[in-house]
Scaffold this motif. Structure first.
Motif: not given
Length: 459
Positions: A405-418
């Protein structure tokens, strides 16, 4: 030493409340939750180009929240927890509803087509909590106190972020973080704390209302609150069944269904905290019945929401903080809350007036309530001693949940749904806590040797 009356409720769960105290206690719940109820339809309507229908969507959200809250408190035919469980529009569905709406829009769908698809998919997804409510006994084996307490605590921490944002002026405020905003929030909070610590029960009953009132007066005198005319707001909103029709698409439904499962986990945490604050057992058959009825009522509320053109509902955590602050846990107050929210939905002009409360005042009022949710989560978590296994579950769930939640960009390489589903502390932390609780073996208690055998081994 704590005062013997510290943990005594002013009004217990089944204790009737006279009209005047019931009204003031209910009004504080409404003030603490009304912004949370109307914000999702406001965001969804703005992003998907449904501006023409936003007032109607807001009115229906309030109406359905009132109906669901009344059902939770009244408990009809085993449906409902029989407590003050305020139902409100769920923020958890925001991402998947927006992506689904954008998909329909990209196909050339009209605003009516978008809403027909959204409400059709959410209606079918509402069957999920209804089905899960039939399996509460199996669910309780998975959702142990350490898991539930972790979820409750993460919910409270996420809410505190919202509260602090409001205190500083609200999202995209030009004067965000201005000293005047912080002073308004601090004044509101100071009034609430002062009145809450008085021995007079009326002072405690009206603490939140008085804090907000003083904050609004101070905002008016300092020029931070200028009431807007209500000429464009309709006085009456008439509900209708499936006003925009019904449509269904599996690719839009599946993400909504996944979020429905996750929202049940949040609901279990909120219901457990509510039982704790209402001084009800959080284990045993009675608790299981409350849990079953509460989850089932969540599903019924979502069915009503889809029928009346509102977005999915869930049990709000905000009201747990109000119960802690006011000492009022009577379910009769829950019925009054439901009636008040329904009236706000039918008469939008009243809700429009309440929306003009300055964000810093609301932030100061809600901060202590959301902090109470965190405290309730810690109390649930520590119901049983935390061993090495439990500490590991808490540490990993908190670390990854709050980290994402603090660094949401950690999931930016995954599909947007994730990113939409697992970009929140409650979702990531809650799912991790459940998985770790299932995977990590329980610690076996060490077998102590007799003293004589211990001495011999030492020799």
């Amino acid at each position: 030493m704590s005062h013997p009356e510290e943990n005594v409720l002013l009004y217990g769960l089944d204790e009737p409340v006279r009209p005047a105290p019931a009204f003031f206690a209910a009004l504080q719940h409404v003030l603490a939750s009304v912004v949370g109820i109307i914000t999702p339809p406001l965001i969804i309507g703005s992003v998907l180009g449904l501006q023409q229908w936003i007032p109607y969507l807001i009115s229906m959200s309030l109406l359905v929240s009132g109906m669901g809250t009344f059902l939770q408190a009244r408990r009809i035919a085993g449906i409902g927890a029989g407590m003050i469980c305020l139902q409100g529009t769920s923020f958890a569905f925001l991402g998947v509803i927006l992506s689904g709406g954008m998909m329909v829009k990209s196909r050339g769908g009209s605003p009516e087509d978008i809403m027909a698809m959204i409400f059709g998919c959410t209606l079918v997804a509402a069957l999920i909590p209804l089905l899960i409510s039939r399996c509460v006994q199996q669910l309780r084996r998975v959702l142990t106190p350490v898991v539930t307490g972790t979820v409750i605590t993460l919910i409270g921490i996420s809410l505190i972020k919202v509260s602090i944002t409001d205190w500083a002026g609200g999202h995209q405020a030009a004067n965000f973080g201005a000293p005047a905003n912080l002073a308004l929030g601090a004044l509101t909070l100071l009034v609430i704390i002062t009145l809450n610590r008085m021995r007079n029960r009326w002072a405690r009953l009206i603490a939140v209302i008085a804090g907000i009132a003083v904050g609004c007066v101070a905002a008016t005198l300092s020029g931070n609150l200028v009431l807007k005319p209500l000429t464009e707001t309709s006085w009456l909103a008439l509900p209708g069944f499936f006003r925009f029709g019904f449509a269904f698409d599996w690719t839009i439904f599946l993400p909504i269904a996944l979020v429905s499962v996750i929202s049940v986990i949040e609901a279990v945490g909120d219901l457990t905290a509510n039982c704790l604050l209402s001084q009800q057992p959080i284990s045993g058959p009675q608790f299981q019945r409350r849990l079953q009825g509460g989850i089932c009522a969540d599903g019924v509320s979502c069915v009503l929401a889809a029928m009346f053109s509102a977005f999915p509902n869930t049990t709000f955590a905000q009201n747990n903080g109000v119960i802690q602050m006011t000492g009022v846990a009577s379910r009769y107050v829950g019925m009054v809350i439901g009636a008040m929210l329904a009236l706000l939905g039918l008469f939008p002009v009243v809700g429009a007036l309440m929306q003009q409360i300055p964000p810093p005042v609301l932030g100061g009022a809600t901060l202590v309530m959301f902090g109470s949710v965190v405290a309730a989560g810690i109390r649930v978590m520590t119901q049983t001693p935390l061993g090495r296994r439990e500490m590991l579950i808490v540490a990993v769930s908190f670390g990854l949940g709050l980290g994402v939640e603090a660094v949401p960009d950690v999931l930016k390489q995954f599909p947007p749904l994730i990113g939409q589903i697992f970009g929140h502390a409650v979702t990531t932390g809650g799912v991790l806590a459940i998985l770790l609780n299932l995977v990590l073996p329980s610690e076996q208690p060490a077998v102590s040797l007799p003293q004589s055998e211990t001495l011999n081994k030492g020799l």
